[in-house]
Motif scaffolding. Structure first.
Motif, PDB file in Angstrom:
ATOM      1  N   GLU A  35      -7.838 -15.251  -7.432  1.00 40.78           N
ATOM      2  CA  GLU A  35      -6.918 -14.995  -6.231  1.00 40.78           C
ATOM      3  C   GLU A  35      -5.869 -15.257  -6.598  1.00 40.78           C
ATOM      4  O   GLU A  35      -5.523 -14.040  -5.804  1.00 40.78           O
ATOM      5  N   ALA A  36      -5.281 -15.691  -7.755  1.00 42.60           N
ATOM      6  CA  ALA A  36      -3.812 -15.472  -7.850  1.00 42.60           C
ATOM      7  C   ALA A  36      -3.423 -13.999  -8.626  1.00 42.60           C
ATOM      8  O   ALA A  36      -2.838 -13.413  -7.751  1.00 42.60           O
ATOM      9  N   ALA A  37      -4.222 -13.592  -9.785  1.00 42.08           N
ATOM     10  CA  ALA A  37      -4.253 -12.314  -9.180  1.00 42.08           C
ATOM     11  C   ALA A  37      -4.362 -11.017  -8.165  1.00 42.08           C
ATOM     12  O   ALA A  37      -3.514 -10.749  -8.268  1.00 42.08           O
ATOM     13  N   GLU A  42      -2.355  -8.053  -4.314  1.00 43.08           N
ATOM     14  CA  GLU A  42      -1.231  -7.085  -3.072  1.00 43.08           C
ATOM     15  C   GLU A  42       0.511  -6.943  -2.995  1.00 43.08           C
ATOM     16  O   GLU A  42       0.625  -6.171  -2.520  1.00 43.08           O
ATOM     17  N   LEU A  43       0.670  -8.127  -3.255  1.00 38.34           N
ATOM     18  CA  LEU A  43       2.665  -8.334  -3.662  1.00 38.34           C
ATOM     19  C   LEU A  43       3.118  -7.004  -4.379  1.00 38.34           C
ATOM     20  O   LEU A  43       4.407  -6.945  -3.955  1.00 38.34           O
ATOM     21  N   ASP A  44       2.862  -6.765  -5.415  1.00 41.50           N
ATOM     22  CA  ASP A  44       2.517  -5.747  -5.955  1.00 41.50           C
ATOM     23  C   ASP A  44       3.190  -4.652  -5.507  1.00 41.50           C
ATOM     24  O   ASP A  44       3.752  -3.898  -5.853  1.00 41.50           O
ATOM     25  N   ALA A  45       1.448  -3.757  -5.508  1.00 46.25           N
ATOM     26  CA  ALA A  45       1.491  -3.243  -4.110  1.00 46.25           C
ATOM     27  C   ALA A  45       2.221  -2.567  -2.375  1.00 46.25           C
ATOM     28  O   ALA A  45       2.942  -1.909  -2.790  1.00 46.25           O
ATOM     29  N   GLN A  47       4.750  -4.699  -2.758  1.00 52.43           N
ATOM     30  CA  GLN A  47       7.050  -4.088  -3.463  1.00 52.43           C
ATOM     31  C   GLN A  47       7.315  -2.941  -4.026  1.00 52.43           C
ATOM     32  O   GLN A  47       8.156  -1.684  -3.301  1.00 52.43           O
ATOM     33  N   GLN A  48       5.617  -1.686  -4.001  1.00 55.08           N
ATOM     34  CA  GLN A  48       5.916  -0.441  -4.907  1.00 55.08           C
ATOM     35  C   GLN A  48       5.688   0.340  -3.433  1.00 55.08           C
ATOM     36  O   GLN A  48       6.420   1.582  -3.466  1.00 55.08           O
ATOM     37  N   ALA A  49       4.684   0.022  -2.065  1.00 56.04           N
ATOM     38  CA  ALA A  49       5.021   1.264  -1.161  1.00 56.04           C
ATOM     39  C   ALA A  49       6.797   0.686  -0.510  1.00 56.04           C
ATOM     40  O   ALA A  49       7.330   1.635  -0.125  1.00 56.04           O
ATOM     41  N   ARG A  50       7.062  -0.810  -0.680  1.00 55.41           N
ATOM     42  CA  ARG A  50       8.544  -0.269   0.156  1.00 55.41           C
ATOM     43  C   ARG A  50       9.542   0.251  -0.917  1.00 55.41           C
ATOM     44  O   ARG A  50      10.308   0.926   0.372  1.00 55.41           O
ATOM     45  N   HIS A  51       9.108   0.394  -2.572  1.00 55.43           N
ATOM     46  CA  HIS A  51      10.201   1.245  -3.008  1.00 55.43           C
ATOM     47  C   HIS A  51       9.735   1.902  -2.996  1.00 55.43           C
ATOM     48  O   HIS A  51      10.911   3.503  -2.624  1.00 55.43           O
TER      49      HIS A  51
END
Length: 119
Positions: A35-37, A42-45, A47-51
């Motif tokens: 679940e943590a992974a 999801e957080l990384d995705a 952040q990548q979308a914002r970038h």
């Protein structure tokens, strides 16, 4: 055992109904890790979308600046051509010295001949 085979082993034992209490705790820990992974992914995705959106905005800004620069350059080139053509109406020497390419409005033989050759 690595996490994935261990997780599959514990899930298999859970399905068969033979999971021990210690294994249930281990399974809960592994599920928590998964679940943590997932949450981190999801957080990384996000952040990548914002970038990506930022990069797209910058790209559009650069594209607009490039268009403005191209327009400015074309205007400057047209002005140089206009001024140069105006100069050669005063003296044939200006035409001979400065017109490496034929100028559209130049009335002297060098430019007339060069224009005729390229037409």
């Amino acid at each position: 055992m690595s996490e994935q085979p261990r997780l599959h082993h514990l899930l298999d034992r859970l399905r068969r109904g033979v999971l021990l209490e210690a294994e249930a705790e281990a399974l809960a820990g592994l599920v928590g890790d998964v679940e943590a992974a997932i949450e981190q992914a999801e957080l990384d995705a996000e952040q990548q979308a914002r970038h990506f959106k930022t990069i797209c905005g910058e790209r559009e800004s650069y594209r607009q600046a490039w268009k403005r620069e191209q327009k400015r350059r074309a205007t400057a080139e047209a002005e140089v051509t206009r001024l140069t053509a105006g100069q050669c109406t005063h003296t044939r020497a200006m035409c001979d010295l400065h017109h490496t390419k034929p100028v559209a409005d130049c009335p002297y033989p060098k430019c007339i001949k060069a224009r005729a050759a390229t037409a």
